[in-house]
Scaffold this motif. Structure first.
Motif, PDB file in Angstrom:
ATOM      1  N   GLY A 201      -1.612 -10.084  -0.934  1.00 60.18           N
ATOM      2  CA  GLY A 201      -0.592  -9.059  -0.746  1.00 60.18           C
ATOM      3  C   GLY A 201      -1.062  -8.450   0.573  1.00 60.18           C
ATOM      4  O   GLY A 201      -0.921  -8.871   1.746  1.00 60.18           O
ATOM      5  N   ALA A 202      -1.243  -7.108   0.493  1.00 55.01           N
ATOM      6  CA  ALA A 202      -1.660  -6.440   1.831  1.00 55.01           C
ATOM      7  C   ALA A 202      -3.111  -6.463   2.372  1.00 55.01           C
ATOM      8  O   ALA A 202      -3.189  -6.261   3.662  1.00 55.01           O
ATOM      9  CB  ALA A 202      -1.234  -5.091   1.395  1.00 55.01           C
ATOM     10  N   ASN A 203      -3.923  -6.329   1.555  1.00 58.69           N
ATOM     11  CA  ASN A 203      -5.463  -5.854   2.125  1.00 58.69           C
ATOM     12  C   ASN A 203      -6.003  -7.003   2.977  1.00 58.69           C
ATOM     13  O   ASN A 203      -6.532  -6.542   4.119  1.00 58.69           O
ATOM     14  CB  ASN A 203      -6.311  -6.119   0.782  1.00 58.69           C
ATOM     15  CG  ASN A 203      -6.049  -4.605   0.091  1.00 58.69           C
ATOM     16  OD1 ASN A 203      -5.616  -3.583   0.509  1.00 58.69           O
ATOM     17  ND2 ASN A 203      -6.389  -4.626  -1.316  1.00 58.69           N
ATOM     18  N   ASN A 204      -5.826  -8.276   2.690  1.00 63.58           N
ATOM     19  CA  ASN A 204      -6.527  -9.262   3.741  1.00 63.58           C
ATOM     20  C   ASN A 204      -5.498  -9.647   4.739  1.00 63.58           C
ATOM     21  O   ASN A 204      -5.985  -9.573   5.965  1.00 63.58           O
ATOM     22  CB  ASN A 204      -6.609 -10.565   2.747  1.00 63.58           C
ATOM     23  CG  ASN A 204      -7.902 -10.538   2.050  1.00 63.58           C
ATOM     24  OD1 ASN A 204      -8.836  -9.903   2.296  1.00 63.58           O
ATOM     25  ND2 ASN A 204      -7.989 -11.635   0.993  1.00 63.58           N
ATOM     26  N   THR A 205      -4.141  -9.095   4.509  1.00 66.53           N
ATOM     27  CA  THR A 205      -3.258  -9.485   5.801  1.00 66.53           C
ATOM     28  C   THR A 205      -3.551  -8.168   6.712  1.00 66.53           C
ATOM     29  O   THR A 205      -3.608  -8.519   7.814  1.00 66.53           O
ATOM     30  CB  THR A 205      -1.667  -9.337   5.220  1.00 66.53           C
ATOM     31  OG1 THR A 205      -1.559 -10.053   4.045  1.00 66.53           O
ATOM     32  CG2 THR A 205      -0.845  -9.280   6.429  1.00 66.53           C
ATOM     33  N   ILE A 206      -3.803  -6.968   6.239  1.00 65.92           N
ATOM     34  CA  ILE A 206      -4.074  -5.806   7.165  1.00 65.92           C
ATOM     35  C   ILE A 206      -5.502  -6.118   7.983  1.00 65.92           C
ATOM     36  O   ILE A 206      -5.425  -6.184   9.200  1.00 65.92           O
ATOM     37  CB  ILE A 206      -4.409  -4.460   6.434  1.00 65.92           C
ATOM     38  CG1 ILE A 206      -3.111  -4.122   5.971  1.00 65.92           C
ATOM     39  CG2 ILE A 206      -5.033  -3.438   7.218  1.00 65.92           C
ATOM     40  CD1 ILE A 206      -2.911  -2.862   4.946  1.00 65.92           C
ATOM     41  N   ASN A 236       7.986  -8.730  -0.637  1.00 64.76           N
ATOM     42  CA  ASN A 236       7.222  -7.790  -1.021  1.00 64.76           C
ATOM     43  C   ASN A 236       7.133  -6.399  -0.075  1.00 64.76           C
ATOM     44  O   ASN A 236       6.458  -6.392   1.045  1.00 64.76           O
ATOM     45  CB  ASN A 236       5.932  -8.317  -1.228  1.00 64.76           C
ATOM     46  CG  ASN A 236       4.778  -7.290  -1.886  1.00 64.76           C
ATOM     47  OD1 ASN A 236       5.124  -6.121  -1.922  1.00 64.76           O
ATOM     48  ND2 ASN A 236       3.703  -7.765  -2.352  1.00 64.76           N
ATOM     49  N   TRP A 237       8.196  -5.702  -0.298  1.00 67.35           N
ATOM     50  CA  TRP A 237       8.205  -4.369   0.670  1.00 67.35           C
ATOM     51  C   TRP A 237       7.121  -3.387   0.325  1.00 67.35           C
ATOM     52  O   TRP A 237       6.627  -2.769   1.462  1.00 67.35           O
ATOM     53  CB  TRP A 237       9.492  -3.696   0.485  1.00 67.35           C
ATOM     54  CG  TRP A 237      10.831  -4.639   0.859  1.00 67.35           C
ATOM     55  CD1 TRP A 237      11.870  -5.021   0.015  1.00 67.35           C
ATOM     56  CD2 TRP A 237      11.109  -5.537   1.847  1.00 67.35           C
ATOM     57  NE1 TRP A 237      12.641  -5.852   0.699  1.00 67.35           N
ATOM     58  CE2 TRP A 237      12.333  -6.259   1.748  1.00 67.35           C
ATOM     59  CE3 TRP A 237      10.322  -5.529   3.359  1.00 67.35           C
ATOM     60  CZ2 TRP A 237      12.655  -7.060   2.887  1.00 67.35           C
ATOM     61  CZ3 TRP A 237      10.788  -6.691   3.966  1.00 67.35           C
ATOM     62  CH2 TRP A 237      11.949  -7.322   4.009  1.00 67.35           C
ATOM     63  N   SER A 241       5.121  -1.991   3.514  1.00 67.09           N
ATOM     64  CA  SER A 241       4.901  -0.504   3.778  1.00 67.09           C
ATOM     65  C   SER A 241       3.268  -0.300   4.139  1.00 67.09           C
ATOM     66  O   SER A 241       2.928   0.565   4.846  1.00 67.09           O
ATOM     67  CB  SER A 241       5.243   0.176   2.741  1.00 67.09           C
ATOM     68  OG  SER A 241       6.597   0.040   2.265  1.00 67.09           O
ATOM     69  N   LEU A 242       2.358  -1.010   3.311  1.00 68.94           N
ATOM     70  CA  LEU A 242       0.929  -0.696   3.357  1.00 68.94           C
ATOM     71  C   LEU A 242       0.531  -1.213   4.805  1.00 68.94           C
ATOM     72  O   LEU A 242      -0.368  -0.647   5.518  1.00 68.94           O
ATOM     73  CB  LEU A 242       0.224  -1.476   2.278  1.00 68.94           C
ATOM     74  CG  LEU A 242       0.422  -0.762   0.937  1.00 68.94           C
ATOM     75  CD1 LEU A 242      -0.365  -1.708   0.030  1.00 68.94           C
ATOM     76  CD2 LEU A 242      -0.228   0.602   0.976  1.00 68.94           C
ATOM     77  N   ILE A 243       1.022  -2.358   5.153  1.00 71.05           N
ATOM     78  CA  ILE A 243       0.726  -2.866   6.599  1.00 71.05           C
ATOM     79  C   ILE A 243       1.185  -2.042   7.631  1.00 71.05           C
ATOM     80  O   ILE A 243       0.405  -1.690   8.763  1.00 71.05           O
ATOM     81  CB  ILE A 243       1.229  -4.380   6.653  1.00 71.05           C
ATOM     82  CG1 ILE A 243       0.890  -5.255   5.883  1.00 71.05           C
ATOM     83  CG2 ILE A 243       1.216  -4.854   7.978  1.00 71.05           C
ATOM     84  CD1 ILE A 243       1.325  -6.583   5.616  1.00 71.05           C
ATOM     85  N   THR A 271       9.898   1.686   4.290  1.00 70.09           N
ATOM     86  CA  THR A 271       8.706   0.802   4.976  1.00 70.09           C
ATOM     87  C   THR A 271       8.087   1.511   6.191  1.00 70.09           C
ATOM     88  O   THR A 271       7.097   1.525   6.637  1.00 70.09           O
ATOM     89  CB  THR A 271       8.742  -0.600   5.262  1.00 70.09           C
ATOM     90  OG1 THR A 271       9.673  -0.682   6.342  1.00 70.09           O
ATOM     91  CG2 THR A 271       9.172  -1.445   4.096  1.00 70.09           C
ATOM     92  N   GLN A 272       9.277   2.470   6.788  1.00 68.38           N
ATOM     93  CA  GLN A 272       8.856   2.686   8.352  1.00 68.38           C
ATOM     94  C   GLN A 272       8.598   1.835   9.299  1.00 68.38           C
ATOM     95  O   GLN A 272       7.876   2.071  10.284  1.00 68.38           O
ATOM     96  CB  GLN A 272       7.860   4.070   8.260  1.00 68.38           C
ATOM     97  CG  GLN A 272       8.436   5.188   7.320  1.00 68.38           C
ATOM     98  CD  GLN A 272       9.704   6.061   7.617  1.00 68.38           C
ATOM     99  OE1 GLN A 272       9.587   6.241   8.931  1.00 68.38           O
ATOM    100  NE2 GLN A 272      10.500   5.969   6.835  1.00 68.38           N
ATOM    101  N   CYS A 273       9.027   0.526   9.160  1.00 70.82           N
ATOM    102  CA  CYS A 273       8.695  -0.408  10.009  1.00 70.82           C
ATOM    103  C   CYS A 273       9.527  -0.221  11.490  1.00 70.82           C
ATOM    104  O   CYS A 273      10.411   0.700  11.515  1.00 70.82           O
ATOM    105  CB  CYS A 273       9.052  -1.730   9.658  1.00 70.82           C
ATOM    106  SG  CYS A 273      10.964  -1.868   9.162  1.00 70.82           S
TER     107      CYS A 273
END
Length: 412
Positions: A201-206, A236-237, A241-243, A271-273
């Motif tokens: 999901g987010a961690n490795n992507t970040i 997966n919004w 959002s985390l990214i 998400t504030q993207c």
């Protein structure tokens, strides 16, 4: 860098050509548009064909001659073209409103070749239009079999992140060197990448995104699905959002299943993207992203055909793809009672007719629209371009229209 907010037209093979980009801008509220994906080695070949000329012609004469050849590229009976010639066509189709608002997407896996292709793109546009595209993008999200076979897209990310970083560094250097060699009036094109979520999901992507930022990207587009998901399931919004939150100095554009203006607002608020990217939503209904009265499938298709007549795509397969997306929900409804093998159903006959290889010209596809109106009985708000055809059109008359030149598509 002044990166526009709002809605971006996603890069799509046979889907984000000039006709579709202009349609999305003028009738779909798009603030930035991507080209179809181009292979790095094809771009380099195009540049060599155009500019490594040994004849006595001037450079301008050579470009004119070669572009005329590209406009007349050969199309086989299945609608296929030579990939280098099609790339040349896509790089040379342009209008005044396109280049300053265009991101050209490359794919590849060799840093040196991607750097050369980046320089080639900038040089082609600068020589042809005296300007450069808004930016260059690296495809790091393609989940298709061709990407697996050739080792690019999402498969390159999974195989070798360090190589990805080297590719981006090479492209960054190519952009900066080219910019320094030109007058100050030529702005610096952006460098971006389009990726998918990694498995966690987010961690490795970040972590990956932060490495790409160091390598020189100006902004990042994230398809909020994994490679295995392709285009299925909900985006997966939460991960999106985390990214966005983890990259406060990098504009993040999010993508995945956005099909209406309401979706745009929901995703951006949640998400504030910086912006959102839309692919199939634009293909299905480009008017869904403006606050105006809905259009019928025939009206939507008619608007696209008007653009295709003005800015002819490289092959009729582009037009077929667009019309299949527009008419899919009516000709192939998701209804348990619908039998796709029942040839007595006019919808089945029309769907099959749409992909026949003898439908090649804009005029024939307008005939298809008239035939749809006739068969469906939907005679409200028939576009002027087909109104006179509805009473007399037949499957046979549309087919016979293809006996003229296969390149009739370039003449409307």
């Amino acid at each position: 860098m002044r990166l526009p907010k709002g809605i971006y037209l996603s890069p799509m093979v046979r889907g984000s050509e000039l006709a579709m980009r202009e349609l999305a801008r003028k009738h779909g509220n798009a603030s930035l548009c991507y080209s179809p994906m181009l292979r790095d080695h094809d771009v380099i070949s195009v540049h060599k064909i155009i500019f490594n000329n040994k004849s006595s012609e001037t450079e301008e004469q050579t470009r004119s001659t070669q572009f005329q050849n590209f406009k007349e590229l050969k199309i086989d009976k299945a609608g296929r073209t030579n990939s280098v010639e099609e790339t040349a066509y896509l790089l040379h189709e342009s209008c005044s409103s396109d280049t300053p608002n265009l991101i050209v997407q490359l794919c590849g896996s060799c840093p040196k070749t991607l750097g050369q292709a980046t320089t080639a793109i900038l040089d082609i546009y600068h020589r042809n239009t005296a300007t450069t595209p808004f930016g260059i993008d690296l495809n790091l999200g393609c989940p298709q079999e061709c990407a697996k076979r050739e080792g690019f897209g999402a498969f390159l990310v999974e195989k070798n992140v360090d190589l990805v970083i080297s590719c981006l560094e090479s492209m960054r250097q190519a952009i900066d060197v080219f910019h320094c060699s030109k007058e100050k009036s030529v702005g610096t094109p952006t460098l971006s990448a389009k990726i998918r979520l990694m498995d966690d999901g987010a961690n490795n992507t970040i972590a990956f995104a932060k490495k790409m930022k160091v390598a020189g990207i100006d902004f990042l587009a994230v398809h909020c699905r994994r490679r295995e998901d392709k285009h299925d399931g909900d985006a997966n919004w939460d991960a999106g959002s985390l990214i966005v939150a983890a990259l406060p100095d990098t504009p993040v554009v999010l993508n995945g299943g956005i099909s209406s203006y309401k979706d745009v607002n929901t995703v951006m608020e949640r998400t504030q993207c910086h912006a959102v990217m839309v692919a199939t939503g634009y293909l299905q209904n480009h008017r869904a992203f403006i606050n105006m009265e809905p259009m019928s499938a025939v009206e939507l298709a008619s608007q696209y055909l008007d653009m295709a007549e003005m800015y002819p795509p490289p092959s009729y397969l582009y037009i077929q793809k667009h019309l299949r997306w527009i008419f899919r929900s009516t000709l192939q409804p998701n209804d348990p009672s619908f039998d796709s093998s029942n040839w007595k159903d006019w919808r089945v006959r029309m769907w099959s007719f749409l992909v026949r290889p003898y439908l090649r010209s804009v005029e024939q596809f307008r005939g298809f629209l008239a035939l749809y109106v006739q068969q469906s009985g939907e005679e409200d708000r028939v576009p002027d371009s087909i109104h006179k055809l509805v009473a007399t059109v037949t499957f046979g008359s549309v087919k016979k229209g293809g006996k003229r030149s296969a390149r009739e598509i370039t003449q409307g």
